[in-house]
Design a protein around this motif. Structure first.
Motif, mmCIF file in Angstrom:
data_model
loop_
_atom_site.group_PDB
_atom_site.id
_atom_site.type_symbol
_atom_site.label_atom_id
_atom_site.label_comp_id
_atom_site.label_asym_id
_atom_site.label_seq_id
_atom_site.Cartn_x
_atom_site.Cartn_y
_atom_site.Cartn_z
ATOM 1 N N PHE A 218 -8.975 3.672 -10.513
ATOM 2 C CA PHE A 218 -10.333 4.138 -10.243
ATOM 3 C C PHE A 218 -10.333 5.607 -9.841
ATOM 4 N N LYS B 55 -19.613 -1.803 -7.473
ATOM 5 C CA LYS B 55 -19.052 -2.431 -6.273
ATOM 6 C C LYS B 55 -17.615 -1.979 -6.026
ATOM 7 N N GLU B 56 -16.880 -1.727 -7.095
ATOM 8 C CA GLU B 56 -15.511 -1.233 -6.925
ATOM 9 C C GLU B 56 -15.526 0.214 -6.406
ATOM 10 N N THR C 76 -16.333 0.168 -2.750
ATOM 11 C CA THR C 76 -15.237 -0.289 -1.901
ATOM 12 C C THR C 76 -14.121 0.746 -1.821
ATOM 13 N N ALA D 8 -10.168 2.492 0.945
ATOM 14 C CA ALA D 8 -9.261 2.334 -0.189
ATOM 15 C C ALA D 8 -8.210 1.261 0.095
ATOM 16 N N GLY D 9 -7.736 1.184 1.343
ATOM 17 C CA GLY D 9 -6.732 0.182 1.690
ATOM 18 C C GLY D 9 -7.256 -1.225 1.477
ATOM 19 N N PHE D 10 -8.468 -1.448 1.908
ATOM 20 C CA PHE D 10 -9.056 -2.766 1.734
ATOM 21 C C PHE D 10 -9.313 -3.054 0.255
ATOM 22 N N PRO E 76 -7.830 -2.031 -8.684
ATOM 23 C CA PRO E 76 -6.792 -1.053 -9.019
ATOM 24 C C PRO E 76 -7.206 0.345 -8.563
ATOM 25 N N TYR F 5 -7.378 -8.821 5.232
ATOM 26 C CA TYR F 5 -6.901 -7.592 5.864
ATOM 27 C C TYR F 5 -7.953 -7.016 6.804
ATOM 28 N N LEU G 281 0.817 -1.214 0.000
ATOM 29 C CA LEU G 281 0.000 0.000 0.000
ATOM 30 C C LEU G 281 0.849 1.261 0.000
ATOM 31 N N HIS H 21 -7.572 -2.125 -2.184
ATOM 32 C CA HIS H 21 -6.293 -2.574 -2.721
ATOM 33 C C HIS H 21 -6.091 -4.062 -2.412
ATOM 34 N N CYS H 22 -6.455 -4.447 -1.191
ATOM 35 C CA CYS H 22 -6.258 -5.828 -0.759
ATOM 36 C C CYS H 22 -7.121 -6.798 -1.558
ATOM 37 N N VAL H 23 -8.301 -6.371 -2.014
ATOM 38 C CA VAL H 23 -9.107 -7.263 -2.852
ATOM 39 C C VAL H 23 -8.847 -6.990 -4.335
ATOM 40 N N LYS H 24 -7.636 -6.534 -4.605
ATOM 41 C CA LYS H 24 -7.108 -6.431 -5.963
ATOM 42 C C LYS H 24 -7.877 -5.468 -6.870
ATOM 43 N N GLY I 242 -12.563 -9.688 -4.024
ATOM 44 C CA GLY I 242 -11.289 -10.168 -4.536
ATOM 45 C C GLY I 242 -11.467 -11.432 -5.372
#
Lengths: 279, 471
Positions: free
Chosen positions: B203, B181-182, B185, B190-192, B199, A104, A80, B194-197, A129
């Motif tokens: 966005f 949905k993106e 999220t 925003a950190g999460f 970009p 996370y 991050l 990133h974690c669920v891939k 994900g």
């Protein structure tokens, strides 16, 4: 001869010693490996030359004083933050390629709880994900999300707007969302902050269950006395990895003193904690 | 003079009416364009504004909208006429440059975002005003229309403007639909994301680009100065209406389109008045409407809820007093006279009568004519018992579990008795091991008796009411 604890720390964490707990494992079996990681904010290093390799199936605590870089470590593991040097591998692959295997739990204060979503919406984010960019959540995702809510005893609140929850309940929503990711490595940033005692023990039970399933869990924790009981292994962090090993070996007065430096209030807490260990 | 004044008044009156009729006949092509444009921009602003508001980026909208002005002027200078495409390109680029500068300023210096936004906004806007003034003073060229970009003029929209607006609105709508949905999220965490891939930075930049597009297409109708209000106000209105993002986006679009149409209408009534201020005022009027009427968050419903709650508390207190009077009497009688009740409640007779009337209206009591007494209905009895039960359970809890002395607990219980729900009562019971007497030694009515009590044989009831628990 210098007695600077930081230099001692570098000595104890550098070199092959950092691989001590993962010897004999193949790269793909090592959930997390960090090499020479340096992260700086505005040219001030927060993490400096961190080396770390953690074995699978362990519940691991990250402890250290305020500003030691605990949250930064978690965020850097996920890629991050921009890094100044080093790399992070997850299950043998570069971190950004293998995020799908990471669950996370961010700090609770990192989001706006007035955001117009309900509990179920948040937990459903954990499924995105696996869904990828264009697919919408289906029946299977909904039932997984519901099961995860059930695991943290939050199903009765599924339709509740997230502002109308207590701190402990909000934390459990975040946990359920991470569970919905169905990952192998979980990174949790202070999941016990602002949580009542009952919730804390139910979260710990949940973490133990996850570990039994073979998951690896890395938890940023700030309460020393409980750290001793909760975790299999501890990472003592203060800008560098001061030490990493089984709790019994690492949770000693000398090592904690090295980690917490001259902070007196914390030192007395450490002394208490150590006294408890001996009692 | 008088005649003339009268005639002018007549003319304007007729004209306003005529104008309204003309508006709703939709025959005038310029008018159709204006209305279509206003609705399209409302839709677009509502879609994107919702995300701005929940991400606390409202000021970003404001900055981009001011930053586009030099781009508009540059587009105008390109071939010295109002070419929609040239202006679109120029304005979008200026807007993006503005948002890029803000992000660079915050990343490379210790300046915070609000400061960077304020500086960029003012700087770009100043440059824009200079350029616009310069263009207006140029001796040659068709300068008409450039001034409309300041406060907006929906009537100046042409066919090609509408096509441009429709394509941008279509693009925005499609992207928000596909990537809902993106966007949700990324906006929430925003950190999460990133974690669920997801970009995240793609966005973010994509969103800013869409935002710049939307601001630019809205410019001609609303004007640079007020575009941001069309982004923020409908979304803020929707934010008050609901607790779910997808509904918020829907309401924001609705409010945006309505405000756009209303603005076009009112400015049309007033002969070529700038449309921007009217649209923004309409949006603000809708906001005020939501402020007072929105479910849950609206002032009126909250006031109403408070009022009805205080009404309920008042009724419950009267019920309780009736129950106490009956209890003192050992439940030998079914009715309580107004006189007894007023003494018990320390009220005047009139107050007691009013309170009793309230009970009758709620179906809790009957007041037989000529008797001057209150008789509880079965429903009223059940409610009275529930309240008394809540009160005594809470007193017991405070003394037993929280160790308060018995003489400290009554006032607290007076408040709590009205808010205890079934779940809490059940928890209390369990914690108190289903105790049957309160700390003052009075029996706690149990649910089992609640139904049977009222119909029970009066002669059989003893002083303590035979509160024996059914085993």
């Amino acid at each position: 001869m210098t007695s600077d604890p930081n230099i001692e720390a570098v000595r104890s964490s550098s070199g092959p010693l950092s691989m001590r707990w993962t010897q004999g494992l193949s790269d793909a079996e090592i959930p997390l490996e960090i090499h020479d990681l340096t992260v700086a904010y505005h040219h001030k290093p927060v993490l400096y030359g961190v080396d770390l390799a953690i074995p699978p199936g362990k519940l691991i605590g990250v402890i250290g004083p305020n500003g030691a870089g605990k949250s930064t470590l978690i965020k850097s593991i996920m890629g991050l933050l921009p890094t100044d040097s080093g790399w992070v591998r997850l299950f043998g692959k570069p971190n950004k390629k293998n995020l799908g295997r990471v669950g996370y739990v961010p700090q609770r204060e990192s989001v706006d709880w007035d955001f117009p979503v309900n509990v179920m919406d948040v937990v459903m984010m954990g499924r995105y994900g696996k869904l990828g960019l264009f697919r919408r959540p289906g029946k299977k995702d909904r039932s997984i999300a519901a099961a995860c809510l059930e695991k943290v005893h939050m199903m009765p609140f599924a339709d509740r707007q997230i502002a109308n929850l207590s701190g402990g309940q909000q934390q459990r929503v975040f946990l359920a969302r991470a569970l919905a990711q169905e990952s192998d490595l979980y990174l949790m940033d202070e999941p016990f902050a602002g949580v009542d005692a009952a919730t804390e023990s139910s979260i710990i039970d949940l973490l133990h269950t996850l570990r039994k399933e073979g998951k690896t869990i890395l938890v940023v924790h700030h309460d020393l006395p409980t750290a001793r009981n909760y975790f299999d292994m501890l990472i003592l962090l203060n800008m560098r990895v001061v030490d990493f090993g089984p709790t019994k070996e690492v949770f000693t007065y000398e090592k904690l003193q090295k980690t917490y430096g001259g902070r007196l209030t914390i030192l007395s807490e450490v002394a208490d904690a150590v006294r408890q260990t001996k009692a | 003079m008088q005649v003339q004044a009268g005639r002018i008044g007549e003319i304007t009156e007729i004209t306003a009416w005529d104008q309204a009729l003309r508006f709703f006949s939709f025959k005038d092509p310029a008018l159709r364009y204006a209305l279509a444009g206003a609705i399209l921009l409302g839709l677009n602003c509502g879609l994107l504004g919702s995300f701005l508001v929940v991400r606390k980026l409202s000021l970003v909208g404001d900055t981009i909208s001011h930053a586009v002005l030099p781009g508009v002027a540059a587009g105008f200078l390109w071939n010295m006429e109002k070419d929609p495409l040239a202006i679109f390109v120029g304005a979008t680029m200026a807007g993006l440059l503005g948002s890029f500068m803000v992000s660079r300023l915050t990343a490379t210096t210790k300046l915070k975002e609000d400061t960077a936004l304020g500086m960029v906004l003012a700087g770009f806007f100043g440059l824009g005003i200079c350029l616009v003034t310069m263009i207006q003073r140029l001796p040659t060229g068709n300068k008409s229309g450039i001034d409309k970009f300041l406060f907006g003029q929906a009537a100046s929209l042409g066919g090609s403007d509408i096509y441009l607006m429709a394509s941008v609105a279509f693009l925005t709508f499609g992207l928000v639909w596909i990537f809902y949905k993106e966007l949700l999220t990324v906006s929430f965490d925003a950190g999460f994301a990133h974690c669920v891939k997801i970009p995240v930075s793609w966005f973010h930049h994509g969103f800013m680009l869409l935002l710049a597009f939307s601001v630019v297409i809205a410019l001609q109708a609303v004007g640079v100065v007020l575009v941001s209000a069309m982004l923020i106000t409908p979304a803020a209105t929707a934010y008050l209406m609901t607790d779910r993002l997808h509904r918020m986006v829907f309401f924001a679009c609705l409010a945006g389109m309505l405000a756009g149409a209303m603005g076009a209408f009112f400015s049309f009534l007033g002969h070529q008045l700038p449309t921007g201020p009217f649209m923004v005022l309409s949006a603000a009027a809708l906001f005020v409407f939501a402020f007072f009427l929105a479910p849950r968050h609206g002032i009126i419903l909250r006031w109403w809820a408070r009022r009805s709650r205080s009404g309920r508390v008042r009724r419950e207190n009267t019920l309780k007093a009736v129950f106490h009077a009956l209890e003192q009497d050992g439940f030998r009688r079914e009715g309580v006279t107004f006189m007894t009740l007023s003494k018990l409640r320390r009220q005047t007779l009139e107050e007691t009568e009013t309170a009793s009337q309230e009970l009758r209206q709620a179906g809790f009591a009957t007041l037989p004519p000529g008797e001057k007494a209150v008789y509880l209905t079965p429903e009223g009895m059940r409610r009275a018992q529930t309240i008394v039960r809540n009160h005594r359970l809470w007193e017991l809890y405070l003394t037993d579990a929280a160790n308060y002395p018995p003489d400290h607990v009554h006032d607290d219980a007076e408040e709590i008795e009205h808010v205890l729900g079934e779940d809490l009562v059940r928890q209390l019971e369990r914690q108190l091991n289903f105790a049957d007497h309160d700390p003052h030694g009075k029996p706690i009515p149990t649910p089992e008796q609640m139904v049977s009590l009222h119909g029970q044989d009066k002669s059989a009831s003893t002083g303590s009411l035979g509160y024996a628990k059914p085993s």
